[in-house]
Design an enzyme around this catalytic site. Structure first.
Site, PDB file in Angstrom:
ATOM      1  NE  ARG A 104      10.618  17.892  26.661  1.00  0.00           N
ATOM      2  CZ  ARG A 104      11.948  17.782  26.650  1.00  0.00           C
ATOM      3  NH1 ARG A 104      12.545  16.909  27.435  1.00  0.00           N
ATOM      4  NH2 ARG A 104      12.686  18.530  25.857  1.00  0.00           N
ATOM      5  CG  HIS A 131      12.814  18.914  20.611  1.00  0.00           C
ATOM      6  ND1 HIS A 131      12.280  20.005  21.270  1.00  0.00           N
ATOM      7  CD2 HIS A 131      13.844  18.474  21.381  1.00  0.00           C
ATOM      8  CE1 HIS A 131      12.954  20.200  22.384  1.00  0.00           C
ATOM      9  NE2 HIS A 131      13.906  19.295  22.473  1.00  0.00           N
ATOM     10  CD  GLN A 134      17.871  20.685  20.595  1.00  0.00           C
ATOM     11  OE1 GLN A 134      17.475  20.512  21.736  1.00  0.00           O
ATOM     12  NE2 GLN A 134      19.065  21.201  20.335  1.00  0.00           N
ATOM     13  CG  ASP A 219      18.331  12.630  19.729  1.00  0.00           C
ATOM     14  OD1 ASP A 219      18.878  12.718  20.845  1.00  0.00           O
ATOM     15  OD2 ASP A 219      17.082  12.704  19.569  1.00  0.00           O
ATOM     16  CB  CYS A 259      19.127  17.727  20.746  1.00  0.00           C
ATOM     17  SG  CYS A 259      18.652  16.016  21.056  1.00  0.00           S
ATOM     18  NE  ARG A 287      16.222  24.027  23.127  1.00  0.00           N
ATOM     19  CZ  ARG A 287      15.633  22.997  23.751  1.00  0.00           C
ATOM     20  NH1 ARG A 287      16.334  21.930  24.073  1.00  0.00           N
ATOM     21  NH2 ARG A 287      14.329  23.021  24.001  1.00  0.00           N
TER      22      ARG A 287
HETATM   23  N1   CP Z   1      17.618  18.765  24.142  1.00  0.00           N
HETATM   24  C1   CP Z   1      16.635  18.785  25.057  1.00  0.00           C
HETATM   25  O1   CP Z   1      15.479  19.042  24.774  1.00  0.00           O
HETATM   26  O2   CP Z   1      17.053  18.498  26.317  1.00  0.00           O
HETATM   27  P1   CP Z   1      16.122  18.222  27.568  1.00  0.00           P
HETATM   28  O3   CP Z   1      15.411  16.920  27.338  1.00  0.00           O
HETATM   29  O4   CP Z   1      17.088  18.148  28.731  1.00  0.00           O
HETATM   30  O5   CP Z   1      15.155  19.346  27.719  1.00  0.00           O
HETATM   31  N1  NVA Z   2      14.854  12.137  20.905  1.00  0.00           N
HETATM   32  C1  NVA Z   2      15.078  12.433  22.303  1.00  0.00           C
HETATM   33  C2  NVA Z   2      15.383  13.874  22.463  1.00  0.00           C
HETATM   34  C3  NVA Z   2      15.644  14.322  23.873  1.00  0.00           C
HETATM   35  C4  NVA Z   2      15.885  15.805  23.968  1.00  0.00           C
HETATM   36  C5  NVA Z   2      13.863  12.018  23.105  1.00  0.00           C
HETATM   37  O1  NVA Z   2      12.733  12.162  22.613  1.00  0.00           O
HETATM   38  O2  NVA Z   2      14.037  11.532  24.232  1.00  0.00           O
END
Ligand code: CP
Ligand code: NVA
Length: 301
Positions: A104, A131, A134, A219, A259, A287
């Site tokens: 990530r 993502h 997701q 989101d 998400c 997930r």
């Molecule tokens: N939706 C998602 O990716 O959650 P986290 O940021 O908690 O991993």
């Molecule tokens: N769009 C959000 C998603 C978190 C799972 C971010 O990037 O923080």
């Protein structure tokens, strides 16, 4: 050595993605009956998280354990990356020992660089641009509740962010219609939209986007790394909240997805996310099942 990575939904064919969703359903049913295939026995998942996570980290770690393997977690602060070791060297070393790498990052180029130097499959656990993991869970959740998503109408309301961009890729890969409503200036990347132009349309009108939709998705207005913009964004996005009134414009059995993490009273009202149309908890649990299917496919290909 070249190997198969999962940095984007576009890295897999539509057929592979359909197969992955079926595999996820099979693994989910199996797990509930105590059947856990040990495809990861003796194998390790190395996870590099350059930003916060709850669901992604936990689902990968538990998923690896359930498949008979193990996962190790690295944050940049406690590895030599914090002292300037290059991504390329880190990727070479991690992939000489681990069987899968999950990352990530705030900058998608960092993922592509790791993939370029990795001997084992690399999985995008969320970047600034996308993502895809997701979306595997989200499609699985829709399929479980409503059957095939092909030809369905999905509305995205809010920021044209990383998750939105993966929804655009999903529209093309799974063949559904996506209507994206964002404030002007917060649209998704134009190249990503152009590549899926037969499946995704943009507007700045949430009411138009949700009209008759089978699914409404939103989101956070402030993604990780954008915290300094929070106050401005809350003002700019105030008409892009998913309220009960907005949900009434959608199909009467429309689902609601997010998400998570969610901010009630900002991008979504509590009446919606905690209401009967919301499937966010299934989405979060999925997930685990979707990523187990992903690891299964990457390791058995
Ligand atoms: N939706 C998602 O990716 O959650 P986290 O940021 O908690 O991993
Ligand atoms: N769009 C959000 C998603 C978190 C799972 C971010 O990037 O923080």
């Amino acid at each position: 050595m070249t190997c198969r990575h999962f940095l984007s939904l576009l890295d897999f064919s539509s057929e592979d993605l359909q197969q992955l969703i079926e595999k996820a359903m099979e693994l989910k049913t199996g797990a509930r009956q105590g059947q856990l295939p040990s495809v990861m026995r003796g194998k390790t998942l190395a996870m590099v998280f350059e930003k916060a996570s709850t669901r992604t980290r936990v689902s990968f770690e538990i998923g690896a354990n359930q498949l008979g393997g193990s996962a190790l977690f690295l944050s940049p602060g406690d590895s030599q990356m914090s002292r300037g070791e290059s991504l390329a060297d880190t990727a070479r070393v991690l992939s000489s020992m681990a069987d899968l790498v999950v990352m990530r990052t705030l900058a998608h180029e960092r993922l592509t660089e790791v993939a370029q130097h990795s001997q084992v499959p690399v999985i995008n656990a969320m970047s600034d641009t996308s993502h895809p993991c997701q979306l595997l869970a989200d499609i699985l959740t829709f399929v479980e509740h409503r059957g095939s998503i092909t030809n369905a109408t999905v509305a995205w309301v809010g920021d044209g962010n990383n998750v939105c961009q993966s929804w655009i890729n999903a529209a093309r890969q799974f063949g559904f219609n996506l209507r994206v409503a964002t404030p002007p200036g917060y649209e998704p990347d134009s190249d990503i939209v152009a590549a899926s132009k037969d499946y995704a349309t943009l507007s700045d009108q949430p009411e138009d986007a949700v009209l008759g939709a089978d699914l409404v998705v939103t989101d956070t207005w402030t993604s990780i790394g954008m915290e300094s913009e929070r106050a401005d964004r809350e003002a700019i996005f105030s008409n892009y909240r998913v309220t009960s009134e907005l949900m009434h414009q959608a199909s009467k059995d429309a689902l609601f997805m997010h998400c998570l993490p969610a901010y009630r009273g900002k991008e979504v009202d509590a009446t919606v996310i905690d209401g009967p149309q919301s499937v966010v908890w299934d989405e979060a649990e999925n997930r685990l099942h979707a990523q187990k299917a992903l690891m299964f496919m990457l390791l058995t290909d």
